[in-house]
Design a protein around this motif. Structure first.
Motif, mmCIF file in Angstrom:
data_model
loop_
_atom_site.group_PDB
_atom_site.id
_atom_site.type_symbol
_atom_site.label_atom_id
_atom_site.label_comp_id
_atom_site.label_asym_id
_atom_site.label_seq_id
_atom_site.Cartn_x
_atom_site.Cartn_y
_atom_site.Cartn_z
ATOM 1 N N GLU A 282 0.847 -1.206 0.000
ATOM 2 C CA GLU A 282 0.000 0.000 0.000
ATOM 3 C C GLU A 282 0.876 1.249 0.000
ATOM 4 N N THR A 283 1.878 1.242 0.876
ATOM 5 C CA THR A 283 2.756 2.403 1.013
ATOM 6 C C THR A 283 3.490 2.689 -0.290
ATOM 7 N N TRP A 284 4.120 1.670 -0.853
ATOM 8 C CA TRP A 284 4.977 1.901 -2.016
ATOM 9 C C TRP A 284 4.206 1.996 -3.321
ATOM 10 N N ARG A 285 3.031 1.387 -3.372
ATOM 11 C CA ARG A 285 2.210 1.567 -4.569
ATOM 12 C C ARG A 285 1.773 3.024 -4.651
ATOM 13 N N ALA A 286 1.312 3.576 -3.511
ATOM 14 C CA ALA A 286 0.850 4.968 -3.503
ATOM 15 C C ALA A 286 1.991 5.931 -3.784
ATOM 16 N N SER A 287 3.126 5.740 -3.118
ATOM 17 C CA SER A 287 4.201 6.733 -3.294
ATOM 18 C C SER A 287 4.852 6.608 -4.666
ATOM 19 N N THR A 288 4.938 5.401 -5.218
ATOM 20 C CA THR A 288 5.516 5.241 -6.558
ATOM 21 C C THR A 288 4.595 5.863 -7.605
ATOM 22 N N ALA A 289 3.293 5.614 -7.461
ATOM 23 C CA ALA A 289 2.341 6.192 -8.418
ATOM 24 C C ALA A 289 2.424 7.713 -8.387
ATOM 25 N N LYS A 290 2.499 8.274 -7.182
ATOM 26 C CA LYS A 290 2.568 9.734 -7.033
ATOM 27 C C LYS A 290 3.846 10.263 -7.683
ATOM 28 N N ALA A 291 4.962 9.611 -7.410
ATOM 29 C CA ALA A 291 6.244 10.072 -7.960
ATOM 30 C C ALA A 291 6.233 10.007 -9.489
ATOM 31 N N LEU A 292 5.687 8.947 -10.043
ATOM 32 C CA LEU A 292 5.683 8.809 -11.512
ATOM 33 C C LEU A 292 4.725 9.824 -12.145
ATOM 34 N N GLU A 293 3.603 10.089 -11.467
ATOM 35 C CA GLU A 293 2.677 11.101 -11.991
ATOM 36 C C GLU A 293 3.310 12.491 -11.950
ATOM 37 N N GLU A 294 4.063 12.749 -10.898
ATOM 38 C CA GLU A 294 4.755 14.043 -10.809
ATOM 39 C C GLU A 294 5.800 14.199 -11.906
ATOM 40 N N LEU A 295 6.273 13.070 -12.428
ATOM 41 C CA LEU A 295 7.219 13.119 -13.551
ATOM 42 C C LEU A 295 6.486 13.273 -14.889
ATOM 43 N N GLY A 296 5.157 13.326 -14.835
ATOM 44 C CA GLY A 296 4.375 13.540 -16.047
ATOM 45 C C GLY A 296 3.869 12.265 -16.695
ATOM 46 N N LEU A 297 4.082 11.112 -16.059
ATOM 47 C CA LEU A 297 3.616 9.848 -16.633
ATOM 48 C C LEU A 297 2.173 9.576 -16.204
ATOM 49 N N THR A 298 1.468 8.764 -16.983
ATOM 50 C CA THR A 298 0.099 8.386 -16.641
ATOM 51 C C THR A 298 0.126 7.013 -15.985
ATOM 52 N N VAL A 299 -0.416 6.924 -14.780
ATOM 53 C CA VAL A 299 -0.409 5.666 -14.041
ATOM 54 C C VAL A 299 -1.846 5.156 -13.918
ATOM 55 N N THR A 300 -2.095 3.944 -14.387
ATOM 56 C CA THR A 300 -3.424 3.347 -14.279
ATOM 57 C C THR A 300 -3.705 3.046 -12.812
ATOM 58 N N PRO A 301 -4.890 3.441 -12.293
ATOM 59 C CA PRO A 301 -5.187 3.158 -10.872
ATOM 60 C C PRO A 301 -5.105 1.649 -10.620
ATOM 61 N N SER A 302 -4.294 1.236 -9.651
ATOM 62 C CA SER A 302 -4.067 -0.189 -9.416
ATOM 63 C C SER A 302 -4.424 -0.573 -7.995
ATOM 64 N N VAL A 303 -5.061 -1.746 -7.832
ATOM 65 C CA VAL A 303 -5.310 -2.278 -6.491
ATOM 66 C C VAL A 303 -4.409 -3.487 -6.233
ATOM 67 N N ILE A 362 13.962 6.429 -13.682
ATOM 68 C CA ILE A 362 12.948 6.910 -14.631
ATOM 69 C C ILE A 362 13.019 8.442 -14.737
ATOM 70 N N ALA A 363 13.234 9.112 -13.603
ATOM 71 C CA ALA A 363 13.358 10.577 -13.626
ATOM 72 C C ALA A 363 14.536 10.974 -14.512
ATOM 73 N N ALA A 364 15.669 10.305 -14.354
ATOM 74 C CA ALA A 364 16.865 10.630 -15.158
ATOM 75 C C ALA A 364 16.598 10.348 -16.636
ATOM 76 N N PHE A 365 15.911 9.256 -16.919
ATOM 77 C CA PHE A 365 15.584 8.897 -18.304
ATOM 78 C C PHE A 365 14.715 9.961 -18.964
ATOM 79 N N LEU A 366 13.712 10.459 -18.230
ATOM 80 C CA LEU A 366 12.797 11.449 -18.825
ATOM 81 C C LEU A 366 13.477 12.804 -19.011
ATOM 82 N N ARG A 367 14.473 13.111 -18.158
ATOM 83 C CA ARG A 367 15.219 14.374 -18.290
ATOM 84 C C ARG A 367 16.182 14.335 -19.464
ATOM 85 N N ALA A 368 16.675 13.144 -19.785
ATOM 86 C CA ALA A 368 17.763 13.036 -20.779
ATOM 87 C C ALA A 368 17.314 13.452 -22.168
#
Ligand code: PLP
Length: 368
Positions: A282-303, A362-368
């Motif tokens: 729960e903890t890492w699914r939420a924080s990973t989704a948030k981090a990837l969305e902040e990088l501009g990626l689209t994350v499908t809501p996952s349970v 992933i952040a470094a990849f998107l910046r490159a």
């Protein structure tokens, strides 16, 4: 006479239509510590009690296993409050998926699943010469109306993963009941709840109540995901007595290895470890989704314990390139081309350090 002039073995129809299932990769050339986020294996590994039980039977492996997985079924029944007589164990839920296709479908029959459903369903259908039929989805989620509209007089079996792999989306219990109510009574509904232990949503049900109230529903579960015993190949089904009886006739006599039975029984009894695994996810699914969305990626809501992530279409930043670049850094994710989702990668929720490293990469990849 030349060898080629003789007629060769004839493969039954359907078999050669199967594109062999390709599992997630596990090794990267030249990288020692590989981060494996390609196969949805439980982030914390197996319960230490499961490992101890596995080791404890090492001196007994010359013995055949219990052909009825008696103690394991008892342990599952206690953990999930079920009748052990209505449980059947298999070498992964994959075995039970294949057996259901063998029992209920054949040439001329249709096996229904949702468009981005688990790939084993069309493979199992083709393996018995049946025709897999994919119903469209809405917003990467199974669509009950579309599934019901795809039912024909030839439909024999419906596979529905809930939550679904690789999308991570789910249908609430009321929708599953509506699907069941709309199916003819002779059509088998196989509810694949491989990720049920991860789901906290109040409107979700794995399928026990539906199995208890019907003759044509089976619920499938696995030890490969939250229990993290994928290497032992262990899964189970909960079904009406008549369906259990048929599965017991057709399965391998000693299908489940003794080591798998011992480890599985210990794993399912370790409630604390299960709770910790759930919490970590729960903890890492939420924080990973948030981090990837902040990088501009689209994350499908996952349970479930993975995220389906959409990458930009731009050539240098697309999913294919992201997969390559992550792999070169020793981070293995899953490409989705075989699921008809080439713009996406599926990323398993792994250990905390692995998730930090993956988000940074992933952040470094998107910046490159
Ligand atoms: C992983 C998975 C399974 C297969 O699990 P095994 O028990 O390892 O065979 C079944 N269904 C779905 C949806 C899965 O993701």
């Amino acid at each position: 006479m030349s060898k080629s002039a003789l007629p060769g073995p004839v493969v039954r129809p359907g078999i050669l239509d199967i594109a062999a299932y390709v599992g997630g990769e596990s090794k990267v050339e030249g990288v020692d510590r590989v981060i494996r986020l390609a196969s949805n294996e439980g982030a914390l590994g197996p319960s230490p009690k499961a490992i101890a039980a596995y080791q404890s039977i090492a001196s007994e492996i010359h013995r055949y296993p219990d052909g009825h997985s008696g103690e394991l079924r008892q342990a599952i029944a206690e953990a999930f409050d079920l009748d052990p007589a209505r449980i059947v164990c298999g070498t992964g839920s994959d075995e039970i998926i294949t057996l259901l296709a063998r029992i209920y479908a054949g040439p001329g029959d249709e096996v229904l699943y949702s468009r981005h459903g688990f790939l084993m369903y069309p493979i199992a259908a083709k393996s018995v010469g049946a025709t897999p039929v994919a119903a469209p989805e809405t917003n990467l989620t199974a669509d009950v109306d579309a599934l019901l509209a795809a039912v024909t007089p030839r439909t024999k079996l419906v596979f529905l993963a809930n939550p679904n792999n690789p999308t991570g989306t789910y249908l609430p219990a009321a929708e599953i009941r509506r699907l069941h109510a709309g199916l003819p009574s002779h059509v088998v509904l196989a509810l694949d709840a491989a990720y049920a232990e991860y789901v906290a949503q109040a409107d979700y049900e794995a399928g026990v109540a539906l199995v208890d109230g019907a003759e044509n529903v089976i619920m499938l579960r696995t030890f490969s995901k939250i229990f993290a015993l994928g290497g032992l190949r262990l899964g189970w089904g909960y079904a009406p007595a008549a369906m259990v009886d048929v599965l017991n006739r057709i399965r391998g006599v000693f299908n489940v290895a003794s080591a798998a039975q011992a480890a599985g029984a210990a794993a399912v009894a370790d409630r604390d470890f299960l709770a910790r695994s759930r919490e970590h996810n729960e903890t890492w699914r939420a924080s990973t989704a948030k981090a990837l969305e902040e990088l501009g990626l689209t994350v499908t809501p996952s349970v479930a314990n993975f995220l389906l992530v959409r990458f930009p279409d731009a050539p240098g930043h697309n999913a294919e390139t992201a997969w390559e670049v992550l792999k070169s850094k020793g981070i293995l994710t899953r490409k989705m081309t075989s699921y008809g989702l080439p713009a996406y990668l599926r990323i398993t929720i792994g250990a905390a350090d692995d998730m930090r490293a993956t988000i940074a990469a992933i952040a470094a990849f998107l910046r490159a």
